[in-house]
Design a protein around this motif. Structure first.
Motif, PDB file in Angstrom:
ATOM      1  N   PRO A   1       0.803  -1.229   0.000  1.00 52.85           N
ATOM      2  CA  PRO A   1       0.000   0.000   0.000  1.00 52.85           C
ATOM      3  C   PRO A   1       0.838   1.283   0.000  1.00 52.85           C
ATOM      4  O   PRO A   1       0.433   2.281  -0.600  1.00 52.85           O
ATOM      5  CB  PRO A   1      -0.855  -0.106   1.263  1.00 52.85           C
ATOM      6  N   LEU A   2       1.996   1.273   0.642  1.00 51.36           N
ATOM      7  CA  LEU A   2       2.836   2.483   0.624  1.00 51.36           C
ATOM      8  C   LEU A   2       3.379   2.763  -0.774  1.00 51.36           C
ATOM      9  O   LEU A   2       3.513   3.921  -1.178  1.00 51.36           O
ATOM     10  CB  LEU A   2       3.979   2.346   1.627  1.00 51.36           C
ATOM     11  N   THR A   3       3.664   1.707  -1.523  1.00 53.38           N
ATOM     12  CA  THR A   3       4.115   1.883  -2.903  1.00 53.38           C
ATOM     13  C   THR A   3       2.984   2.450  -3.756  1.00 53.38           C
ATOM     14  O   THR A   3       3.223   3.280  -4.636  1.00 53.38           O
ATOM     15  CB  THR A   3       4.607   0.542  -3.477  1.00 53.38           C
ATOM     16  N   ILE A   4       1.754   2.023  -3.492  1.00 54.80           N
ATOM     17  CA  ILE A   4       0.602   2.559  -4.219  1.00 54.80           C
ATOM     18  C   ILE A   4       0.460   4.059  -3.958  1.00 54.80           C
ATOM     19  O   ILE A   4       0.251   4.844  -4.882  1.00 54.80           O
ATOM     20  CB  ILE A   4      -0.691   1.813  -3.816  1.00 54.80           C
ATOM     21  N   ILE A   5       0.616   4.459  -2.707  1.00 50.65           N
ATOM     22  CA  ILE A   5       0.518   5.881  -2.353  1.00 50.65           C
ATOM     23  C   ILE A   5       1.641   6.681  -3.022  1.00 50.65           C
ATOM     24  O   ILE A   5       1.407   7.756  -3.579  1.00 50.65           O
ATOM     25  CB  ILE A   5       0.544   6.052  -0.821  1.00 50.65           C
ATOM     26  N   ARG A   6       2.858   6.142  -3.000  1.00 51.02           N
ATOM     27  CA  ARG A   6       3.997   6.819  -3.631  1.00 51.02           C
ATOM     28  C   ARG A   6       3.787   6.948  -5.143  1.00 51.02           C
ATOM     29  O   ARG A   6       4.026   8.023  -5.726  1.00 51.02           O
ATOM     30  CB  ARG A   6       5.279   6.035  -3.331  1.00 51.02           C
ATOM     31  N   LEU A   7       3.306   5.876  -5.787  1.00 48.72           N
ATOM     32  CA  LEU A   7       3.044   5.904  -7.228  1.00 48.72           C
ATOM     33  C   LEU A   7       1.940   6.907  -7.562  1.00 48.72           C
ATOM     34  O   LEU A   7       2.062   7.675  -8.514  1.00 48.72           O
ATOM     35  CB  LEU A   7       2.658   4.506  -7.722  1.00 48.72           C
ATOM     36  N   THR A   8       0.890   6.929  -6.773  1.00 46.69           N
ATOM     37  CA  THR A   8      -0.206   7.872  -6.999  1.00 46.69           C
ATOM     38  C   THR A   8       0.282   9.310  -6.869  1.00 46.69           C
ATOM     39  O   THR A   8      -0.047  10.164  -7.708  1.00 46.69           O
ATOM     40  CB  THR A   8      -1.355   7.606  -6.003  1.00 46.69           C
ATOM     41  N   GLY A   9       1.068   9.576  -5.841  1.00 44.76           N
ATOM     42  CA  GLY A   9       1.622  10.926  -5.661  1.00 44.76           C
ATOM     43  C   GLY A   9       2.501  11.338  -6.819  1.00 44.76           C
ATOM     44  O   GLY A   9       2.382  12.459  -7.336  1.00 44.76           O
ATOM     45  N   TYR A  10       3.388  10.433  -7.248  1.00 44.86           N
ATOM     46  CA  TYR A  10       4.262  10.766  -8.373  1.00 44.86           C
ATOM     47  C   TYR A  10       3.437  11.008  -9.637  1.00 44.86           C
ATOM     48  O   TYR A  10       3.704  11.961 -10.382  1.00 44.86           O
ATOM     49  CB  TYR A  10       5.294   9.662  -8.630  1.00 44.86           C
ATOM     50  N   ALA A  11       2.442  10.150  -9.892  1.00 44.63           N
ATOM     51  CA  ALA A  11       1.625  10.294 -11.099  1.00 44.63           C
ATOM     52  C   ALA A  11       0.883  11.633 -11.093  1.00 44.63           C
ATOM     53  O   ALA A  11       0.836  12.323 -12.117  1.00 44.63           O
ATOM     54  CB  ALA A  11       0.644   9.133 -11.221  1.00 44.63           C
ATOM     55  N   LEU A  12       0.324  12.016  -9.951  1.00 47.06           N
ATOM     56  CA  LEU A  12      -0.391  13.294  -9.878  1.00 47.06           C
ATOM     57  C   LEU A  12       0.547  14.476 -10.107  1.00 47.06           C
ATOM     58  O   LEU A  12       0.208  15.426 -10.820  1.00 47.06           O
ATOM     59  CB  LEU A  12      -1.100  13.425  -8.534  1.00 47.06           C
ATOM     60  N   ILE A  13       1.727  14.426  -9.517  1.00 45.01           N
ATOM     61  CA  ILE A  13       2.705  15.504  -9.718  1.00 45.01           C
ATOM     62  C   ILE A  13       3.119  15.570 -11.188  1.00 45.01           C
ATOM     63  O   ILE A  13       3.200  16.661 -11.773  1.00 45.01           O
ATOM     64  CB  ILE A  13       3.926  15.301  -8.803  1.00 45.01           C
ATOM     65  N   GLU A  14       3.355  14.416 -11.801  1.00 52.23           N
ATOM     66  CA  GLU A  14       3.765  14.380 -13.207  1.00 52.23           C
ATOM     67  C   GLU A  14       2.652  14.894 -14.119  1.00 52.23           C
ATOM     68  O   GLU A  14       2.910  15.602 -15.094  1.00 52.23           O
ATOM     69  CB  GLU A  14       4.172  12.959 -13.598  1.00 52.23           C
ATOM     70  N   ILE A  15       1.409  14.556 -13.813  1.00 53.89           N
ATOM     71  CA  ILE A  15       0.275  15.043 -14.611  1.00 53.89           C
ATOM     72  C   ILE A  15       0.172  16.562 -14.514  1.00 53.89           C
ATOM     73  O   ILE A  15       0.004  17.248 -15.530  1.00 53.89           O
ATOM     74  CB  ILE A  15      -1.031  14.344 -14.183  1.00 53.89           C
ATOM     75  N   LEU A  16       0.300  17.107 -13.307  1.00 52.21           N
ATOM     76  CA  LEU A  16       0.249  18.566 -13.147  1.00 52.21           C
ATOM     77  C   LEU A  16       1.419  19.258 -13.844  1.00 52.21           C
ATOM     78  O   LEU A  16       1.245  20.280 -14.501  1.00 52.21           O
ATOM     79  CB  LEU A  16       0.233  18.925 -11.660  1.00 52.21           C
TER      80      LEU A  16
END
Length: 165
Positions: free
Chosen positions: A57-72
């Protein structure tokens, strides 16, 4: 229990979504929501390629955060290029060799890439396991390959394929 509720979390989410959309917890809405929450997962179960096992689950949170930052970040870059670029675009296709094989992981990777402005998942090239990626303004193909391999593919392998290994 698993015969009637193959995916209990999806059933719960459907029931809650139904109740929120109707803004009511009257018995009729509870009953109809429960019917939908049971029927939809049963009807879509044959469409799922394989059962999914998600871990880390921590990897999922890290991936989600990175994806959102990259999208922005990409939104800002593409906006800037369109408004002030003056036609200096270097739009190209690149090949990215993938180690990820899990169909759910590949689907998540496709969603992230297609949600990022300036990139489009084209296909997995037949005869290889390379991703054909279209980049709106390509300046450094090695950066794209490294970013997708380390920041996106690596966490997805950890999430979806860790227990298989």
């Amino acid at each position: 229990m698993s015969r009637w509720l193959p995916t209990p979390l999806m059933s719960l989410a459907l029931l809650l979504l139904w109740l929120m959309l109707n803004q009511s917890i009257e018995p009729a809405h509870l009953l109809l929501g429960a019917i939908i929450a049971i029927a939809v997962p049963l009807l879509v179960a044959p469409l799922r390629p394989t059962p999914v096992r998600v871990s880390r689950p921590l990897t999922i949170i890290r991936l989600t955060g990175y994806a959102l930052i990259e999208i922005l970040r990409s939104c800002f870059n593409v906006c800037t290029l369109i408004l002030f670029g003056g036609g200096r675009l270097n739009s190209q296709f690149i090949r990215i060799p993938l180690d990820l094989r899990d169909p759910h992981g590949l689907a998540v990777l496709a969603c992230i890439i297609n949600s990022t402005p300036g990139t489009v998942w084209v296909e997995i090239i037949p005869g290889s396991h390379d991703l054909a990626l279209h980049v709106f303004d390509l300046h450094d193909a090695a950066w794209w390959v490294n970013t997708i391999k380390t920041k996106l593919e690596s966490p997805l392998i950890e999430i979806f394929e860790q227990e298989k290994a």
